[in-house]
Design a protein around this motif. Sequence first.
Motif, short mmCIF file in Angstrom:
data_model
loop_
_atom_site.label_atom_id
_atom_site.label_comp_id
_atom_site.label_asym_id
_atom_site.label_seq_id
_atom_site.Cartn_x
_atom_site.Cartn_y
_atom_site.Cartn_z
N HIS A 184 0.83 -1.20 0.00
CA HIS A 184 0.00 0.00 0.00
C HIS A 184 0.87 1.26 0.00
O HIS A 184 1.99 1.26 0.50
N TYR A 185 0.29 2.34 -0.55
CA TYR A 185 0.91 3.66 -0.46
C TYR A 185 0.49 4.30 0.86
O TYR A 185 -0.53 3.95 1.45
N ALA A 186 1.25 5.28 1.31
CA ALA A 186 0.98 5.96 2.58
C ALA A 186 -0.42 6.58 2.62
O ALA A 186 -1.04 6.65 3.68
N THR A 187 -0.93 7.00 1.47
CA THR A 187 -2.26 7.62 1.43
C THR A 187 -3.38 6.64 1.79
O THR A 187 -4.48 7.07 2.11
N GLU A 188 -3.08 5.34 1.75
CA GLU A 188 -4.08 4.32 2.08
C GLU A 188 -4.02 3.90 3.55
O GLU A 188 -4.85 3.11 4.00
N ILE A 189 -3.04 4.43 4.28
CA ILE A 189 -2.74 3.94 5.63
C ILE A 189 -2.95 5.06 6.65
O ILE A 189 -2.70 6.22 6.37
N ASP A 190 -3.39 4.67 7.85
CA ASP A 190 -3.51 5.61 8.95
C ASP A 190 -2.91 4.99 10.21
O ASP A 190 -2.90 3.77 10.35
N SER A 191 -2.42 5.81 11.10
CA SER A 191 -1.79 5.30 12.32
C SER A 191 -2.81 5.02 13.42
O SER A 191 -2.46 4.40 14.43
N SER A 192 -4.05 5.45 13.23
CA SER A 192 -5.09 5.17 14.22
C SER A 192 -6.34 4.65 13.50
O SER A 192 -6.59 4.99 12.35
N PRO A 193 -7.13 3.82 14.18
CA PRO A 193 -8.32 3.26 13.52
C PRO A 193 -9.42 4.30 13.34
O PRO A 193 -9.50 5.27 14.09
N ASN A 194 -10.24 4.07 12.33
CA ASN A 194 -11.40 4.91 12.08
C ASN A 194 -12.60 4.24 12.76
O ASN A 194 -13.20 3.33 12.22
N VAL A 195 -12.93 4.70 13.96
CA VAL A 195 -13.99 4.08 14.76
C VAL A 195 -15.33 4.17 14.06
O VAL A 195 -16.15 3.24 14.13
#
Length: 77
Positions: free
Chosen positions: A56-67
């Motif tokens: 994945h590219y960084a734009t697809e990743i987050d360091s925290s979950p989307n509740v």
Amino acid sequence: MVNQEGVEVKIKFVLGEFVFLKTDPEQNERQVTRIQIGMDSDVMYCLSFGTDNSWHYATEIDSSPNVLKVLGLNESE
């Protein structure tokens, strides 16, 4: 980090870091297990979840979950 041509490459996530895919409705925690820097200085991250690996590219990743995604709600609601 600087590539062979002297161009600065930004590494947003580090090896071993636990991250979340923005598009994953279950927001499963994944671990960064490999980082690949392409000839044009694009950065891709290999994320592992159990025995599954995906790039994945960084734009697809987050360091925290989307509740909100876990609850089945859109961010705009």
